[in-house]
Write a protein that holds these residues in place. Structure first.
Motif, PDB file in Angstrom:
ATOM      1  N   GLY B 291     -32.404  28.231 -45.931  1.00  0.00           N
ATOM      2  CA  GLY B 291     -33.419  27.431 -46.602  1.00  0.00           C
ATOM      3  C   GLY B 291     -33.014  25.992 -46.886  1.00  0.00           C
ATOM      4  O   GLY B 291     -32.054  25.467 -46.325  1.00  0.00           O
ATOM      5  N   GLU B 292     -33.729  25.369 -47.806  1.00  0.00           N
ATOM      6  CA  GLU B 292     -33.713  23.910 -47.923  1.00  0.00           C
ATOM      7  C   GLU B 292     -32.373  23.291 -48.321  1.00  0.00           C
ATOM      8  O   GLU B 292     -32.150  22.110 -48.075  1.00  0.00           O
ATOM      9  CB  GLU B 292     -34.826  23.438 -48.872  1.00  0.00           C
ATOM     10  CG  GLU B 292     -34.840  24.136 -50.204  1.00  0.00           C
ATOM     11  CD  GLU B 292     -36.097  23.813 -51.015  1.00  0.00           C
ATOM     12  OE1 GLU B 292     -37.039  23.219 -50.479  1.00  0.00           O
ATOM     13  OE2 GLU B 292     -36.105  24.145 -52.196  1.00  0.00           O
ATOM     14  N   ARG B 293     -31.473  24.090 -48.926  1.00  0.00           N
ATOM     15  CA  ARG B 293     -30.194  23.461 -49.291  1.00  0.00           C
ATOM     16  C   ARG B 293     -29.388  23.061 -48.058  1.00  0.00           C
ATOM     17  O   ARG B 293     -28.473  22.250 -48.160  1.00  0.00           O
ATOM     18  CB  ARG B 293     -29.403  24.322 -50.260  1.00  0.00           C
ATOM     19  CG  ARG B 293     -28.998  25.674 -49.768  1.00  0.00           C
ATOM     20  CD  ARG B 293     -28.516  26.536 -50.911  1.00  0.00           C
ATOM     21  NE  ARG B 293     -29.619  27.038 -51.735  1.00  0.00           N
ATOM     22  CZ  ARG B 293     -29.517  27.345 -53.026  1.00  0.00           C
ATOM     23  NH1 ARG B 293     -28.384  27.154 -53.666  1.00  0.00           N
ATOM     24  NH2 ARG B 293     -30.541  27.825 -53.680  1.00  0.00           N
ATOM     25  N   VAL B 294     -29.741  23.652 -46.919  1.00  0.00           N
ATOM     26  CA  VAL B 294     -29.049  23.302 -45.676  1.00  0.00           C
ATOM     27  C   VAL B 294     -29.313  21.831 -45.305  1.00  0.00           C
ATOM     28  O   VAL B 294     -28.421  21.136 -44.823  1.00  0.00           O
ATOM     29  CB  VAL B 294     -29.514  24.233 -44.529  1.00  0.00           C
ATOM     30  CG1 VAL B 294     -28.889  23.821 -43.215  1.00  0.00           C
ATOM     31  CG2 VAL B 294     -29.169  25.674 -44.862  1.00  0.00           C
ATOM     32  N   ILE B 295     -30.522  21.390 -45.572  1.00  0.00           N
ATOM     33  CA  ILE B 295     -30.881  20.003 -45.235  1.00  0.00           C
ATOM     34  C   ILE B 295     -30.017  19.033 -46.045  1.00  0.00           C
ATOM     35  O   ILE B 295     -29.421  18.090 -45.504  1.00  0.00           O
ATOM     36  CB  ILE B 295     -32.371  19.726 -45.553  1.00  0.00           C
ATOM     37  CG1 ILE B 295     -33.265  20.795 -44.950  1.00  0.00           C
ATOM     38  CG2 ILE B 295     -32.758  18.326 -45.121  1.00  0.00           C
ATOM     39  CD1 ILE B 295     -33.654  20.603 -43.530  1.00  0.00           C
ATOM     40  N   THR B 296     -29.961  19.301 -47.339  1.00  0.00           N
ATOM     41  CA  THR B 296     -29.156  18.456 -48.225  1.00  0.00           C
ATOM     42  C   THR B 296     -27.700  18.407 -47.764  1.00  0.00           C
ATOM     43  O   THR B 296     -27.099  17.332 -47.687  1.00  0.00           O
ATOM     44  CB  THR B 296     -29.227  19.034 -49.652  1.00  0.00           C
ATOM     45  OG1 THR B 296     -30.598  19.059 -50.059  1.00  0.00           O
ATOM     46  CG2 THR B 296     -28.436  18.200 -50.621  1.00  0.00           C
ATOM     47  N   ALA B 297     -27.163  19.579 -47.441  1.00  0.00           N
ATOM     48  CA  ALA B 297     -25.759  19.647 -47.044  1.00  0.00           C
ATOM     49  C   ALA B 297     -25.524  18.979 -45.694  1.00  0.00           C
ATOM     50  O   ALA B 297     -24.496  18.331 -45.484  1.00  0.00           O
ATOM     51  CB  ALA B 297     -25.308  21.108 -47.006  1.00  0.00           C
ATOM     52  N   MET B 298     -26.470  19.130 -44.794  1.00  0.00           N
ATOM     53  CA  MET B 298     -26.302  18.529 -43.467  1.00  0.00           C
ATOM     54  C   MET B 298     -26.376  16.999 -43.574  1.00  0.00           C
ATOM     55  O   MET B 298     -25.618  16.297 -42.905  1.00  0.00           O
ATOM     56  CB  MET B 298     -27.377  19.063 -42.511  1.00  0.00           C
ATOM     57  CG  MET B 298     -27.230  18.559 -41.086  1.00  0.00           C
ATOM     58  SD  MET B 298     -25.678  19.085 -40.302  1.00  0.00           S
ATOM     59  CE  MET B 298     -25.737  18.142 -38.770  1.00  0.00           C
ATOM     60  N   ALA B 299     -27.269  16.517 -44.401  1.00  0.00           N
ATOM     61  CA  ALA B 299     -27.365  15.062 -44.602  1.00  0.00           C
ATOM     62  C   ALA B 299     -26.023  14.528 -45.092  1.00  0.00           C
ATOM     63  O   ALA B 299     -25.515  13.510 -44.595  1.00  0.00           O
ATOM     64  CB  ALA B 299     -28.474  14.747 -45.606  1.00  0.00           C
ATOM     65  N   TYR B 300     -25.448  15.249 -46.031  1.00  0.00           N
ATOM     66  CA  TYR B 300     -24.138  14.865 -46.568  1.00  0.00           C
ATOM     67  C   TYR B 300     -23.067  14.944 -45.484  1.00  0.00           C
ATOM     68  O   TYR B 300     -22.243  14.040 -45.325  1.00  0.00           O
ATOM     69  CB  TYR B 300     -23.818  15.780 -47.762  1.00  0.00           C
ATOM     70  CG  TYR B 300     -22.416  15.686 -48.302  1.00  0.00           C
ATOM     71  CD1 TYR B 300     -21.847  14.441 -48.605  1.00  0.00           C
ATOM     72  CD2 TYR B 300     -21.656  16.839 -48.532  1.00  0.00           C
ATOM     73  CE1 TYR B 300     -20.560  14.363 -49.113  1.00  0.00           C
ATOM     74  CE2 TYR B 300     -20.379  16.770 -49.044  1.00  0.00           C
ATOM     75  CZ  TYR B 300     -19.820  15.537 -49.321  1.00  0.00           C
ATOM     76  OH  TYR B 300     -18.560  15.453 -49.820  1.00  0.00           O
ATOM     77  N   THR B 301     -23.118  16.012 -44.698  1.00  0.00           N
ATOM     78  CA  THR B 301     -22.106  16.214 -43.657  1.00  0.00           C
ATOM     79  C   THR B 301     -22.129  15.094 -42.611  1.00  0.00           C
ATOM     80  O   THR B 301     -21.082  14.597 -42.208  1.00  0.00           O
ATOM     81  CB  THR B 301     -22.337  17.580 -42.967  1.00  0.00           C
ATOM     82  OG1 THR B 301     -22.410  18.582 -43.974  1.00  0.00           O
ATOM     83  CG2 THR B 301     -21.215  17.903 -42.010  1.00  0.00           C
ATOM     84  N   ILE B 302     -23.323  14.714 -42.204  1.00  0.00           N
ATOM     85  CA  ILE B 302     -23.428  13.657 -41.188  1.00  0.00           C
ATOM     86  C   ILE B 302     -22.729  12.393 -41.689  1.00  0.00           C
ATOM     87  O   ILE B 302     -21.928  11.780 -40.980  1.00  0.00           O
ATOM     88  CB  ILE B 302     -24.903  13.357 -40.858  1.00  0.00           C
ATOM     89  CG1 ILE B 302     -25.535  14.540 -40.136  1.00  0.00           C
ATOM     90  CG2 ILE B 302     -25.028  12.087 -40.005  1.00  0.00           C
ATOM     91  CD1 ILE B 302     -27.026  14.364 -39.836  1.00  0.00           C
TER      92      ILE B 302
END
Lengths: 215, 641
Positions: B291-302
């Motif tokens: 779910g949506e926490r993946v987006i937040t984490a991926m943005a940070y990861t990039i």
């Protein structure tokens, strides 16, 4: 007029030569969806044309530098999304803009109507001294024309707008419209006196923020 | 054209668009515009010299990778046989992070989204919505134009009116009826386009419906008017940057680069066309699971993975290009490596309690029943655009503008910590939020718009050169000369304000720490960001939180230009009035209030022009267009020391 689209024009001057004045302007592109805003920018900035330019979500940002006789003009270009829902984000992009290109598609009368609304909104909400250019894009599709050149020209004259028909596909008038805007913009702090503050001189040595520095 | 004709025209247009998709490519031979249809075998680009480039694959997938995937397929197939067993649940997380074999994505995605069970609860719904769309959809034109440019480099979508293009059009049109609050918003074609690469039309419709309305994904809030979820997630993203990568955040701020300018597609379409497609699919696999926490984490990861590279880029243009274009073409890390870091980021954010911006507030979830037909209003039927913003949109504008301006505060603070305390900084931000809201009201209501004559930069330049360095930089920060503050209460409708209370007498450079006499407004204009070269006049409210006054009071910063002559076309409005108010301790100054009669290029006639021709300023207070009183604005002698 002599023109070059050289990103580092100022930097390449030999030492000792009189420094070119570098002016930076914020320019925004507005218009209905799919009229070719992104394609115009892509053509102007990169000299390219993509048949299927992906739709712009939110906005895109690009820069391009033009060399006039004694001035280097750097455009900070904000290319906005055309769908109405994104309209609420537009003021973020046109606030403080010294120039705007309002684009319509010559094969679609509705987009011309929409362009007029954008002009109205800019006249009402943007800086009073903003230089507005009207671009009738897709002039390569003249066979399917729905907006007459004269009609648009008359509208532009009434409203004090620069006007050209352009084609991002064939590159017709693309550089020219940006150049015409660059010529019309006041190039020094004292000139113009419009609320937009004219250009920001970039070679002020004491400017602390690097985005205002000569590069 | 009258209304009836316009309605008929819109109806015809919709019928024409639908008809073409119904007929499909085979039945449209010779009727597809050449410019809509690529003539060449592969996607091509025309360069500046007119050469058409056939872009071939640079890299082929390594054979050993394919072998690994074949092995995994076997395991996955076995697992699919016992999907609901506890062992599957155990293995699922680890296996999904390793990547779903591409050939099985069609099945696993449907499982993860629970498509079949949702679909079975509403049999016939999709066809019903599609039928309604054909009759009513007001979004068909926009959808048509976006289908024409979505994934055109993909074989499914390359040919105009190909089967998948028709499916994409149908899914989006049907959905625009199914969810009348969202309708169609640009960005959704990207989502549906990816889903349709792996699903048939009806499954893709339900998958899209789940992504928007299931709380796990809640993308509804991204696409509705005002984009509330986007704002919320961007704020959270900023919080993460500030905590974990303050230098990078400062770097962005230095160039006026708000996250909205580089990350929009991360949030809107889950990284489609922002990272290479193979990586994008891997992120989608995990997104569908977690779910949506993946987006937040991926943005940070990039940003974490590319921090060094970004820090070397000293131009907003270069940074945006790097994040949006370069990383899409070539991410620079193997997909597995990125996913490894994504998992670490998720753990890291969880430890810091920053993994989740919180559940969506009710306003971000569908308010109206889904799948229930709502007849569009006349305006949208005709295809007319609303002329005024709705309240939600105004709010969204205000938030966006606030974000834009806010980012200049931290960099300023970092440099001049000694001058501005954090407390003031915060209060300034709050005030600015209020300021921009009010600014909005001014421009929206069109009651009063103030046209300021621009500063010449001459007088202030001379004075500021003598100032201390911090103030010197403030000058350039504000890109302004001395800016005075004038109060105009423009919104009062019959209510009168106590003039004394609605007055502030600050010059703009006075936010040296204390900053507030209760109005909480001083120093506002110095936050003007030079890169945006604001020229629009500033109307500021008394922030409700700190001000006892009515929020109807608006403050307008008037930029002062001692050298500018009164424009000839402007007629002073009884300037003699001012003299009676002149304080005898000050030299008489002339301050004119002008109407813009006859001013060219200004369509609005109810503007007020304020021309200030001295630095000893009178501040007029205007109620319902009449001047109640005016005061001198005291200059601050200390500021030019």
């Amino acid at each position: 007029m002599d023109m070059a689209t050289n990103r580092n024009a100022a930097a390449q001057r030999p030492n000792g030569a009189p420094q070119t004045k570098v002016c930076q302007f914020k320019l925004v592109l507005l218009g209905e969806s799919a009229v070719g805003k992104s394609s115009l920018v892509l053509r102007f900035v990169k000299g390219q044309f993509h048949e299927y330019q992906e739709s712009t979500i939110g906005a895109a940002f690009l820069t391009q530098t033009l060399c006039l006789d004694d001035t280097t003009v750097k455009f900070e270009i904000w290319d906005t999304a055309g769908q109405e829902r994104y309209h609420s984000l537009a003021p973020m992009y046109y606030r403080g803009a010294q120039a705007a290109i309002v684009v319509y598609d010559i094969t679609n009368q509705d987009t011309f109507g929409r362009a007029k609304n954008w002009v109205k909104e800019l006249q009402r909400q943007a800086s009073p001294s903003i230089v507005i250019a009207l671009a009738g894009n897709k002039s390569d599709l003249a066979a399917k024309r729905m907006v007459e050149f004269e009609e648009a020209q008359a509208y532009a004259d009434e409203n004090g707008l620069l006007f050209m028909e352009t084609s991002a596909k064939t590159a017709m008038n693309v550089n020219d419209i940006f150049l015409a805007i660059a010529n019309k913009l006041p190039k020094s702090e004292s000139a113009g006196g419009g609320a937009a503050g004219g250009a920001r001189r970039l070679n002020d040595a004491d400017a602390p923020r690097s985005s205002s520095c000569c590069k | 054209m009258n209304e009836e004709a316009l309605l008929a025209r819109a109806f015809e247009e919709r019928a024409r668009i639908f008809q073409r998709y119904e007929r499909g490519r085979e039945n449209l031979a010779g009727q597809i515009d050449p410019w809509e249809d690529p003539e060449f075998e592969d996607y091509h680009k025309t360069d500046r010299y007119g050469f058409i480039h056939d872009e071939r694959l640079l890299q082929k997938t390594a054979p050993q990778k394919i072998n690994v995937e074949v092995e995994r397929e076997k395991k996955w197939l076995k697992m699919l046989g016992s999907w609901d067993s506890p062992t599957t649940m155990e293995k699922l997380h680890r296996r999904i992070y390793k990547g779903i074999p591409n050939s099985l994505r069609i099945k696993i995605w449907c499982k993860l989204l629970n498509v079949n069970s949702v679909k079975s609860t509403s049999p016939g719904k999709y066809q019903e919505m599609l039928k309604l769309a054909k009759q009513w959809s007001t979004d068909a034109r926009q959808i048509d134009s976006d289908v024409n440019r979505q994934f055109r480099e993909h074989q499914f979508y390359r040919e105009r009116y190909s089967e998948k293009q028709c499916s994409l059009f149908n899914v989006l049109c049907a959905y625009s009826m199914y969810n009348s609050e969202v309708g169609y918003c640009q960005g959704m074609s990207g989502l549906a386009g990816v889903l349709l690469m792996y699903m048939d039309e009806e499954d893709a419709f339900w998958a899209l419906a789940i992504l928007l309305s299931d709380k796990k994904y809640a993308m509804h809030g991204l696409y509705i008017e005002g984009f509330p979820k986007l704002t919320r997630f961007l704020e959270h993203h900023d919080k993460i940057l500030t905590k974990f990568m303050p230098k990078l955040k400062h770097h962005f701020d230095k160039f006026g680069l708000d996250a909205i300018l580089y990350s929009l597609k991360w949030f809107f379409v889950c990284f489609v066309e922002r990272v290479p497609f193979s990586l994008c699919l891997r992120v989608w696999d995990i997104y569908l699971l977690d779910g949506e926490r993946v987006i937040t984490a991926m943005a940070y990861t990039i940003l974490k993975l590319h921090k060094k590279a970004i820090m070397k880029l000293n131009d907003m243009d270069l940074i945006v290009n790097f994040i949006q274009v370069k990383l899409h073409k070539e991410f620079g890390y193997e997909d597995d490596m990125v996913i490894y870091h994504l998992e670490r980021s998720m753990e890291e954010l969880k430890r810091a309690k920053l993994d989740y911006p919180g559940p969506p507030p009710p306003t971000e979830l569908p308010q109206r029943a889904l799948g229930v037909f709502v007849e569009p209003d006349k305006k949208s039927k005709i295809g007319q655009r609303a002329e005024n913003f709705s309240e939600t949109e105004k709010q969204a504008r205000a938030t966006v503008i606030l974000r834009e301006e806010e980012i200049f505060v931290p960099s300023d603070t970092l440099k001049y910590k000694s001058k501005v305390t954090q407390k003031d900084n915060n209060s300034t931000r709050r005030e600015k939020a209020a300021l921009d809201l009010q600014d909005l009201r001014v421009s929206q209501s069109d009651t009063v718009s103030v046209v300021c004559s621009d500063h010449s930069g001459v007088a202030s330049g001379v004075r500021c050169e003598d100032s201390v360095s911090a103030l010197g930089s403030r000058r350039s920060l504000a890109d302004t000369s001395v800016t005075s503050t004038a109060d105009l209460s423009v919104f009062s409708s019959g209510r009168s304000h106590a003039p004394d209370n609605s007055l502030d007498t600050h010059s703009n450079i006075s936010d040296d720490g204390t900053g507030s006499d209760g109005s909480g407004i001083c120093g506002m204009s110095i936050q003007r960001a030079p890169s945006t070269a604001h020229s629009t006049p500033r109307a500021t409210p008394h922030p409700p939180s700190v001000s006892p006054h009515s929020e109807d009071v608006v403050r307008i910063h008037v930029t002062y230009n001692p050298l500018a002559a009164s424009p000839a076309h402007l007629q002073p409005v009884s300037p003699s009035k001012y003299k009676s108010y002149a304080d005898e301790h000050h030299k008489p100054v002339s301050l004119g209030l002008y109407t813009s009669n006859g001013a060219p290029n200004i369509s609005s006639d109810n503007r007020i022009r304020i021309q200030v021709s001295s630095d000893e300023l009178l501040t007029p207070v205007v109620d319902s267009g009449r001047i109640i009183t005016q005061r001198y604005i005291e200059s601050h002698p200390g500021i030019y020391e």
